[in-house]
Design a protein around this motif. Structure first.
Motif, short mmCIF file in Angstrom:
data_model
loop_
_atom_site.label_atom_id
_atom_site.label_comp_id
_atom_site.label_asym_id
_atom_site.label_seq_id
_atom_site.Cartn_x
_atom_site.Cartn_y
_atom_site.Cartn_z
N MET A 45 2.05 2.17 -7.96
CA MET A 45 0.96 2.44 -7.02
C MET A 45 0.99 3.92 -6.59
O MET A 45 2.06 4.49 -6.40
CB MET A 45 1.08 1.54 -5.79
CG MET A 45 1.08 0.05 -6.11
SD MET A 45 1.35 -0.96 -4.63
CE MET A 45 -0.08 -0.52 -3.66
N SER A 46 -0.20 4.50 -6.44
CA SER A 46 -0.33 5.87 -5.92
C SER A 46 -1.24 5.84 -4.70
O SER A 46 -1.73 4.76 -4.30
CB SER A 46 -0.92 6.77 -7.00
OG SER A 46 -2.28 6.45 -7.25
N GLN B 121 7.84 9.42 -1.45
CA GLN B 121 6.70 8.61 -1.89
C GLN B 121 6.86 7.22 -1.25
O GLN B 121 7.46 6.32 -1.82
CB GLN B 121 6.65 8.52 -3.42
CG GLN B 121 5.40 7.90 -3.98
CD GLN B 121 4.18 8.80 -3.80
OE1 GLN B 121 4.30 9.97 -3.41
NE2 GLN B 121 3.01 8.28 -4.09
N ASP B 122 6.32 7.10 -0.04
CA ASP B 122 6.60 5.91 0.77
C ASP B 122 5.69 4.73 0.41
O ASP B 122 4.45 4.82 0.48
CB ASP B 122 6.42 6.23 2.26
CG ASP B 122 7.41 7.29 2.73
OD1 ASP B 122 8.48 7.40 2.09
OD2 ASP B 122 7.13 7.98 3.72
N LEU B 123 6.34 3.63 0.10
CA LEU B 123 5.65 2.37 -0.16
C LEU B 123 5.68 1.52 1.11
O LEU B 123 6.72 1.40 1.76
CB LEU B 123 6.33 1.63 -1.31
CG LEU B 123 5.79 0.25 -1.67
CD1 LEU B 123 4.38 0.36 -2.28
CD2 LEU B 123 6.72 -0.45 -2.65
N ILE B 124 4.53 0.94 1.49
CA ILE B 124 4.45 0.07 2.68
C ILE B 124 4.29 -1.38 2.23
O ILE B 124 3.35 -1.70 1.47
CB ILE B 124 3.26 0.46 3.58
CG1 ILE B 124 3.31 1.93 3.97
CG2 ILE B 124 3.22 -0.43 4.81
CD1 ILE B 124 2.05 2.40 4.69
N THR C 231 4.13 7.88 -7.87
CA THR C 231 3.91 6.43 -7.70
C THR C 231 5.15 5.75 -7.11
O THR C 231 6.25 6.34 -7.09
CB THR C 231 3.57 5.75 -9.04
OG1 THR C 231 4.68 5.88 -9.93
CG2 THR C 231 2.32 6.36 -9.65
N ALA C 232 4.93 4.49 -6.68
CA ALA C 232 6.04 3.65 -6.20
C ALA C 232 5.71 2.19 -6.54
O ALA C 232 4.54 1.81 -6.71
CB ALA C 232 6.24 3.83 -4.71
N SER C 233 6.74 1.35 -6.63
CA SER C 233 6.55 -0.07 -6.93
C SER C 233 7.65 -0.90 -6.27
O SER C 233 8.62 -0.34 -5.73
CB SER C 233 6.55 -0.30 -8.45
OG SER C 233 7.81 0.07 -8.99
N ALA D 130 0.86 -1.19 0.00
CA ALA D 130 0.00 0.00 0.00
C ALA D 130 0.89 1.23 0.00
O ALA D 130 2.10 1.14 0.25
CB ALA D 130 -0.91 0.00 1.22
N ILE D 131 0.32 2.43 -0.28
CA ILE D 131 1.04 3.70 -0.21
C ILE D 131 0.71 4.36 1.12
O ILE D 131 -0.45 4.37 1.58
CB ILE D 131 0.66 4.63 -1.38
CG1 ILE D 131 1.05 3.98 -2.72
CG2 ILE D 131 1.32 6.00 -1.24
CD1 ILE D 131 2.55 3.77 -2.89
#
Length: 297
Positions: free
Chosen positions: A255-256, A286-289, A236-238, A226-227
């Protein structure tokens, strides 16, 4: 009848009664004397080794006999107890005897080893033993039979050859071999859909990666993504999952904050020894969890 005749009759009757009494007494006395003579005839002197016992009274004899009966009853009770103890000990001895008498039937053989016609050097002395019909090979021969690429281990009562499969395990709880950027978060973190997550990996940089040691024990990966809340909606991040040799086994979509959290299962990690997760973002904030990461078989 006159008084004189009555007197004669009474005297005669009294005389008869007296005679009868005397006869009875005399007979009784005779019987007593006979009994005493009989008892005395049965009383003897017992002699031997300077000991002499003389019984001169039948009452003493009766008392002595009563004492002997009591002693005999006591001895009988003791004998019964001794016999019971003997029987119990005998059964125990028989049981022990049966245990030690069952010695195993052993037969040793001194055999060498050859694989595909090639003589393999091993200690041939008593290398095989047959125990009660079951054949056992030496450890050296058993190890030589394994391919050179395989190893063995003994763990939890098993001889394990090759890789050892393990139960489902939290990926983020395994040993970290290497990490660049990012953070394993023990606390609570919220995503852009207001969901709370714990035990998560967060991409705190433009790019980050983390590598875990799996020792070839797992064949599949499940992971959720999730973001983080508050990120820029335009960015976005992946993430990508790689195995030992850098082979990419999974790549996520970009992902956004508008992308709903999602889960992916059964990612084939092919019993790799090292598992690497790489994260990429359009910008450092842009933190991706990544959370609920589990490896299994």
């Amino acid at each position: 009848m006159d008084k004189m005749n009555w007197k004669k009759i009474i005297i005669t009757v009294i005389s008869e009664i007296a005679a009868i009494v005397c006869a009875i007494y005399g007979g009784t006395q005779i019987q007593v004397n006979k009994m005493n003579n009989y008892l005395n005839s049965r009383i003897v002197n017992i002699a031997g080794d300077n000991n002499t016992i003389t019984i001169n009274d039948w009452k003493d004899l009766a008392d002595a006999y009563s004492d002997l009966q009591e002693e005999n009853a006591t001895l009988k009770q003791q004998n019964e107890q001794y016999f019971s103890d003997y029987t119990e000990q005998k059964e125990l001895n028989e049981s022990l005897k049966s245990q030690v008498s069952g010695s195993p039937d052993l037969m040793f053989e001194s055999l060498g080893l050859s694989i595909d016609g090639e003589k393999i050097p091993v200690d041939t002395n008593n290398s095989i033993v047959n125990i009660n019909g079951r054949e056992y090979w030496s450890r050296e021969i058993a190890i030589k039979l394994l391919p050179e690429t395989e190893s063995y281990s003994i763990e939890d009562g098993n001889i394990n050859v090759g890789r050892v499969l393990a139960d489902k395990t939290n990926l983020f709880g395994l040993y970290v071999n290497n990490k660049n950027g990012g953070l394993l978060e023990d606390g609570v973190v919220k995503d852009s859909f207001n969901n709370s997550h714990t035990n998560a990996f967060i991409n705190y940089a433009h790019n980050s990666d983390i590598t875990f040691v799996l020792d070839g024990k797992y064949s599949k990966l499940k992971i959720s993504a999730a973001i983080r809340e508050g990120c820029d909606a335009s960015l976005t991040a992946s993430f990508t999952v790689k195995t030992d040799d850098g082979e990419v086994v999974y790549s996520s979509p970009a992902m956004s904050v508008k992308t709903e959290p999602y889960e992916v299962t059964d990612i084939p990690i092919n019993n790799c020894k090292l598992l690497t997760i790489e994260c990429n973002a359009d910008r450092y904030d842009q933190d991706l969890i990544l959370y609920d990461a589990v490896v299994y078989n």
